[in-house]
Design a protein around this motif. Structure first.
Motif: not given
Length: 387
Positions: A106-116
């Motif tokens: 699972v690569a999704g570890s920093a949601p606010t960064v990815l959301a940006a």
């Protein structure tokens, strides 16, 4: 995966069966989009579904940035951004990303960064987190992060909040979070929302103060009570079984306290849904993720998603086989007509205001085709999708 993450993939159920509803609850608050319509007080949402025979009016997507065999984490993250553009074009309401720490596969570890990154690559769809796990963070920092996101992408940001801890003991220690932090979840949410409202004495948070960022509570167990007390939307899945989930939703609606941002209860169900030209092909879409879930529960590690043929040829232990079959039975899958019927029954049982679709597969092309077909079923597309 942590049990309190209400958006973890549920098990699977054939769309035509009676057990075709693995939902999740969603909570959104603090403006940004229009306040949700009422679904409590006699549960008019259920009445609506029963009398009009309709599905929930909104469909959204959660992507966990799952890795696939032959692919690394960077490719998985770039795939998530590309997938968000495709989902926006199909007319879905939201696109959320997840927070998982130290979880291989699972690569999704920093949601606010990815959301940006997702918000930068899209123009209309709402973008958010499913969710930020508050026990791992200081509420002040979370307020600042979402304040920046809302300032850069006004009117498009959602703040999904959860109380899950790390996947393993070493990860929890590395995060500096433990069960006591999870027990403070309600207090953490109240503090976070206070920074946006500007009512935290001695602390002025820029650029967050005065902004309206809808907040959602990802909930299992007591989380539904927290959402009700705070007057926020609820995101819920049937992680502990559909009966427990339905009781939690009923309790949420009964105890809901209207807030300025959310005047009435609002329920988002997290659900895996697979649609294909035949029931068998839809079943195949579930196999890779179902095996990954079974493997994680017996080995403590999420494997990269594997091709269907490889999974079906595996020699599983009795426990792995049972967990795998439970997963495949619980998700909604089938043809367009079968899925339409199953989702309508889901609306009848739950009165859900929104479905948060969590489907992951090995074959991204077939996954996108499933989401296209679901968009047609849900009325998001003007014309049906061909075979």
């Amino acid at each position: 995966m942590p049990d309190d993450d209400a958006t973890r993939p549920p098990a699977t159920t054939h769309a035509g069966g009676d057990d075709a509803t693995r939902p999740a609850a969603t909570t959104h608050a603090r403006g940004g989009e229009a306040a949700p319509a009422a679904s409590g007080g006699g549960n008019p949402a259920v009445v609506r579904a029963l009398t009009l025979n309709v599905m929930p009016p909104r469909f959204s997507v959660l992507d966990r940035s799952r890795t696939r065999q032959g692919q690394g984490h960077p490719e998985a993250l770039r795939d998530t951004v590309a997938f968000a553009r495709e989902i926006e074009a199909l007319g879905y309401h939201r696109f959320w990303v997840s927070e998982h720490h130290g979880v291989p596969g699972v690569a999704g570890s920093a949601p606010t960064v990815l959301a940006a990154a997702v918000a930068s690559a899209t123009s209309r769809i709402r973008v958010g987190t499913g969710g930020v796990m508050l026990p791992n963070h200081r509420p002040l920092v979370v307020a600042e992060q979402f304040g920046v996101l809302e300032s850069l992408f006004p009117g498009r940001i959602d703040m999904g909040l959860g109380r899950s801890l790390g996947f393993t003991g070493p990860v929890r220690r590395a995060l500096g979070a433990d069960k006591a932090d999870a027990e403070r979840f309600r207090e953490q949410v109240a503090e976070l929302l206070g920074y946006f409202a500007g009512d935290r004495p001695g602390v002025r948070v820029s650029p967050s103060e005065g902004l309206r960022v809808p907040a959602f509570v990802l909930a299992t167990g007591a989380g539904a009570d927290h959402a009700a007390e705070l007057g926020l939307p609820l995101v819920i899945a049937d992680v502990r079984g559909e009966d427990a989930m339905l009781r939690a939703i009923e309790r949420y609606r009964d105890r809901f306290r209207p807030s300025a941002s959310t005047p009435a209860p609002y329920v988002v169900l997290s659900r895996t849904v697979a649609v294909a030209e035949t029931t068998e092909r839809a079943y195949e879409l579930l196999v890779s993720e179902a095996w990954a879930m079974a493997y994680s529960r017996t080995r403590g590690v999420f494997p990269a998603l594997a091709p269907v043929d490889e999974v079906l040829s595996l020699e599983m232990t009795d426990r792995e086989r049972r967990l795998f079959q439970e997963a495949v039975r619980a998700d909604v899958h089938g043809t367009e007509d079968e899925v339409r019927a199953a989702l309508t029954r889901l609306a009848e049982r739950t009165g859900a205001d929104e479905i948060l679709v969590t489907t992951s597969t090995y074959d991204r092309g077939r996954m996108l085709d499933s989401y296209r077909r679901l968009a047609s079923v849900a009325g998001l597309l003007s014309a049906p999708v061909g075979s």
